[in-house]
Write a protein that holds these residues in place. Structure first.
Motif, PDB file in Angstrom:
ATOM      1  N   LEU A  54    -115.500 -79.526  94.146  1.00  8.58           N
ATOM      2  CA  LEU A  54    -114.277 -79.175  94.864  1.00  8.58           C
ATOM      3  C   LEU A  54    -113.458 -78.268  93.967  1.00  8.58           C
ATOM      4  CD1 LEU A  54    -113.129 -82.777  95.916  1.00  8.58           C
ATOM      5  CD2 LEU A  54    -114.453 -81.212  97.323  1.00  8.58           C
ATOM      6  N   TRP A  55    -112.646 -77.397  94.568  1.00  2.49           N
ATOM      7  CA  TRP A  55    -111.739 -76.592  93.754  1.00  2.49           C
ATOM      8  C   TRP A  55    -110.482 -76.238  94.539  1.00  2.49           C
ATOM      9  CZ3 TRP A  55    -116.339 -74.862  95.728  1.00  2.49           C
ATOM     10  CH2 TRP A  55    -116.308 -73.760  96.578  1.00  2.49           C
ATOM     11  N   ALA A  56    -109.401 -76.042  93.769  1.00  5.68           N
ATOM     12  CA  ALA A  56    -108.100 -75.692  94.335  1.00  5.68           C
ATOM     13  C   ALA A  56    -107.426 -74.692  93.416  1.00  5.68           C
ATOM     14  CB  ALA A  56    -107.227 -76.931  94.501  1.00  5.68           C
ATOM     15  N   ASP A  57    -106.532 -73.901  93.964  1.00  7.96           N
ATOM     16  CA  ASP A  57    -105.728 -73.000  93.156  1.00  7.96           C
ATOM     17  C   ASP A  57    -104.793 -73.819  92.273  1.00  7.96           C
ATOM     18  OD1 ASP A  57    -103.061 -71.304  92.798  1.00  7.96           O
ATOM     19  OD2 ASP A  57    -104.715 -69.889  93.094  1.00  7.96           O
ATOM     20  N   GLU A  58    -104.586 -73.386  91.044  1.00  2.00           N
ATOM     21  CA  GLU A  58    -103.750 -74.149  90.116  1.00  2.00           C
ATOM     22  C   GLU A  58    -102.298 -74.257  90.579  1.00  2.00           C
ATOM     23  OE1 GLU A  58    -103.754 -72.260  86.332  1.00  2.00           O
ATOM     24  OE2 GLU A  58    -102.843 -70.401  87.051  1.00  2.00           O
ATOM     25  N   ASN A  59    -101.870 -73.377  91.485  1.00  2.00           N
ATOM     26  CA  ASN A  59    -100.499 -73.432  91.997  1.00  2.00           C
ATOM     27  C   ASN A  59    -100.379 -74.241  93.288  1.00  2.00           C
ATOM     28  OD1 ASN A  59     -99.383 -71.744  89.938  1.00  2.00           O
ATOM     29  ND2 ASN A  59    -100.337 -69.979  90.959  1.00  2.00           N
ATOM     30  N   ALA A  60    -101.504 -74.721  93.801  1.00  2.00           N
ATOM     31  CA  ALA A  60    -101.479 -75.514  95.029  1.00  2.00           C
ATOM     32  C   ALA A  60    -101.117 -76.966  94.710  1.00  2.00           C
ATOM     33  CB  ALA A  60    -102.828 -75.438  95.718  1.00  2.00           C
ATOM     34  N   ASP A  61    -100.779 -77.703  95.734  1.00  2.00           N
ATOM     35  CA  ASP A  61    -100.460 -79.124  95.580  1.00  2.00           C
ATOM     36  C   ASP A  61    -101.756 -79.917  95.532  1.00  2.00           C
ATOM     37  OD1 ASP A  61     -99.595 -81.724  95.688  1.00  2.00           O
ATOM     38  OD2 ASP A  61     -98.611 -81.553  97.650  1.00  2.00           O
ATOM     39  N   PRO A  62    -102.101 -80.546  94.409  1.00  2.00           N
ATOM     40  CA  PRO A  62    -103.371 -81.280  94.350  1.00  2.00           C
ATOM     41  C   PRO A  62    -103.419 -82.501  95.247  1.00  2.00           C
ATOM     42  CG  PRO A  62    -102.097 -81.604  92.338  1.00  2.00           C
ATOM     43  CD  PRO A  62    -101.387 -80.553  93.115  1.00  2.00           C
ATOM     44  N   LEU A  63    -102.258 -82.951  95.737  1.00  2.00           N
ATOM     45  CA  LEU A  63    -102.213 -84.102  96.635  1.00  2.00           C
ATOM     46  C   LEU A  63    -102.374 -83.722  98.102  1.00  2.00           C
ATOM     47  CD1 LEU A  63     -99.271 -86.069  94.994  1.00  2.00           C
ATOM     48  CD2 LEU A  63    -101.719 -86.557  94.799  1.00  2.00           C
ATOM     49  N   ASP A  64    -102.512 -82.426  98.370  1.00  2.00           N
ATOM     50  CA  ASP A  64    -102.720 -81.948  99.739  1.00  2.00           C
ATOM     51  C   ASP A  64    -104.206 -81.675  99.939  1.00  2.00           C
ATOM     52  OD1 ASP A  64    -102.807 -80.743 102.195  1.00  2.00           O
ATOM     53  OD2 ASP A  64    -101.381 -79.152 101.727  1.00  2.00           O
ATOM     54  N   PRO A  65    -104.897 -82.424 100.795  1.00  2.00           N
ATOM     55  CA  PRO A  65    -106.328 -82.187 100.992  1.00  2.00           C
ATOM     56  C   PRO A  65    -106.645 -80.749 101.399  1.00  2.00           C
ATOM     57  CG  PRO A  65    -105.688 -84.266 102.004  1.00  2.00           C
ATOM     58  CD  PRO A  65    -104.413 -83.586 101.573  1.00  2.00           C
ATOM     59  N   ALA A  66    -105.690 -80.093 102.063  1.00  2.00           N
ATOM     60  CA  ALA A  66    -105.920 -78.716 102.493  1.00  2.00           C
ATOM     61  C   ALA A  66    -105.973 -77.744 101.314  1.00  2.00           C
ATOM     62  CB  ALA A  66    -104.835 -78.283 103.477  1.00  2.00           C
ATOM     63  N   SER A  67    -105.526 -78.177 100.137  1.00  2.00           N
ATOM     64  CA  SER A  67    -105.581 -77.319  98.953  1.00  2.00           C
ATOM     65  C   SER A  67    -107.005 -77.151  98.434  1.00  2.00           C
ATOM     66  CB  SER A  67    -104.720 -77.911  97.827  1.00  2.00           C
ATOM     67  OG  SER A  67    -103.368 -78.004  98.198  1.00  2.00           O
ATOM     68  N   TRP A  68    -107.907 -78.036  98.850  1.00  2.00           N
ATOM     69  CA  TRP A  68    -109.220 -78.118  98.228  1.00  2.00           C
ATOM     70  C   TRP A  68    -110.311 -77.515  99.098  1.00  2.00           C
ATOM     71  CZ3 TRP A  68    -109.456 -79.737  93.277  1.00  2.00           C
ATOM     72  CH2 TRP A  68    -108.331 -80.406  92.778  1.00  2.00           C
ATOM     73  N   THR A  69    -111.206 -76.779  98.451  1.00  2.00           N
ATOM     74  CA  THR A  69    -112.414 -76.260  99.084  1.00  2.00           C
ATOM     75  C   THR A  69    -113.601 -77.039  98.537  1.00  2.00           C
ATOM     76  OG1 THR A  69    -111.455 -74.043  99.245  1.00  2.00           O
ATOM     77  CG2 THR A  69    -113.852 -74.212  99.428  1.00  2.00           C
ATOM     78  N   LYS A  70    -114.537 -77.344  99.399  1.00  2.00           N
ATOM     79  CA  LYS A  70    -115.707 -78.139  99.012  1.00  2.00           C
ATOM     80  C   LYS A  70    -116.983 -77.325  99.185  1.00  2.00           C
ATOM     81  CE  LYS A  70    -118.029 -82.512 100.165  1.00  2.00           C
ATOM     82  NZ  LYS A  70    -117.921 -83.777 100.935  1.00  2.00           N
ATOM     83  N   SER A  71    -117.803 -77.323  98.158  1.00  2.00           N
ATOM     84  CA  SER A  71    -119.086 -76.631  98.247  1.00  2.00           C
ATOM     85  C   SER A  71    -119.996 -77.347  99.242  1.00  2.00           C
ATOM     86  CB  SER A  71    -119.760 -76.590  96.872  1.00  2.00           C
ATOM     87  OG  SER A  71    -121.067 -76.054  96.976  1.00  2.00           O
ATOM     88  N   ARG A  72    -120.651 -76.578 100.092  1.00  2.00           N
ATOM     89  CA  ARG A  72    -121.564 -77.167 101.075  1.00  2.00           C
ATOM     90  C   ARG A  72    -122.922 -77.489 100.461  1.00  2.00           C
ATOM     91  NH1 ARG A  72    -119.735 -76.796 106.245  1.00  2.00           N
ATOM     92  NH2 ARG A  72    -121.856 -77.204 107.011  1.00  2.00           N
TER      93      ARG A  72
END
Length: 318
Positions: free
Chosen positions: A227-245
């Motif tokens: 999983l990865w998220a932008d460092e400026n995004a909210d890590p507690l928001d599931p929408a911040s995260w992208t998941k590798s398929r």
């Protein structure tokens, strides 16, 4: 470690699963992992990663004979949080309490000394997530001044054995907010044998927060996702995260390294990132894979592509 991509990786430490290597500001590397007996927490330290293999082993905590955390001590991790050492681990109650195994909950111990292999360890109790179900594989990380807890837990309303959750921490042994689910088993490679997302580990690099994790049964089907998220995004928001398929690390049948997973990240010379993981070197497991001791600790370089994404490569190739 050689930067020769044709070098076949050999185990650093045999019969140590769920390995965690931490490079502290004192210049030492600290190592802990699940021991085959699942009865204690073992630490070792060395000035080099290679030196961990022969370093003295110090047992800093033993499970009690009975009670809520007296069986199957799994996946300890050593962290230095807010001026003290903590080990986070999972343990199960004795059978006379639950009448069955695999009812793990998560716990923490603390040492305020400079060297965690010395001094007294204090039992801080259960890290209560507010959900009374099977849970394990806790890690912590700090971001923008906030300490976060990241772990795997079962949700009785979701098919499978465990999902990944995150929460802010009030103290290094207490949560400060409700759990948020970031990932659940959903792809084919995550549900082979068991529906599992577990063993999360965090790495911050190139403007992103990365979470690696492991999925499927702990045999040759075990594999790692990202999983990865932008460092400026909210890590507690599931929408911040992208998941590798697709999995980012999986069995290499060619070189006989099977079921790589439950990783951690550490640092080599300078700022080089090293991938720490366990794997087996054969598939013909006799009996229950849980009690097979031959998951070994491996270490190899992590590489990066032109977009700043980690390249895990093969578990067998440095």
């Amino acid at each position: 470690m050689e930067n020769n991509v044709t070098e076949i990786v050999k185990p650093l430490i045999e019969q140590r699963a769920d390995p965690y290597i931490y490079k502290h500001s004192d210049g030492y590397y600290y190592f802990t992992a699940s021991v085959p007996q699942y009865d204690r927490i073992e630490l070792r330290r060395a000035s080099t990663i290679a030196g961990l293999a022969a370093a003295d082993k110090v047992d800093v905590w033993h499970k009690p004979e009975t009670g809520p955390y007296s069986e199957l001590v799994w996946a300890p991790e050593l962290h230095y949080n807010q001026g003290a050492w903590y080990v986070y681990f999972a343990a199960a109650p004795s059978r006379e309490i639950k009448h069955k195994l695999f009812q793990h909950r998560m716990y923490a111990i603390r040492n305020t000394g400079a060297n965690p292999l010395e001094g007294e360890w204090e039992f801080m109790g259960q890290v209560d997530t507010g959900i009374d179900t099977f849970c394990l594989d806790a890690t912590t990380f700090s971001h923008n001044g906030q300490l976060y807890y990241l772990w795997a837990q079962k949700d009785n309303e979701i098919e499978g054995n465990s999902n990944l959750y995150i929460a802010p921490m009030k103290t290094p042994w207490q949560l400060g907010g409700a759990p948020v689910m970031l990932s659940k088993p959903e792809f084919d490679w995550e549900i082979r044998g068991f529906w599992v997302n577990e063993g999360p580990s965090v790495l911050k690099r190139n403007g992103k927060i990365f979470i690696s994790y492991s999925a499927s049964a702990t045999d040759e089907n075990y594999a790692m996702g990202l999983l990865w998220a932008d460092e400026n995004a909210d890590p507690l928001d599931p929408a911040s995260w992208t998941k590798s398929r697709e999995p980012v690390l999986q069995t290499c049948f060619e070189h006989k390294i099977y079921g790589p997973g439950h990783n951690s990240f550490t640092y080599g010379e300078g700022d080089d990132v090293l991938l720490v993981y366990h794997a087996r070197t054969y598939t013909e497991i006799i009996g229950d894979p849980l009690w097979n001791p031959d998951r070994h600790t491996f270490v190899k370089p992590l590489r990066w592509d032109g977009n700043g994404m980690p390249v895990f490569g093969k578990p067998s190739i440095a």
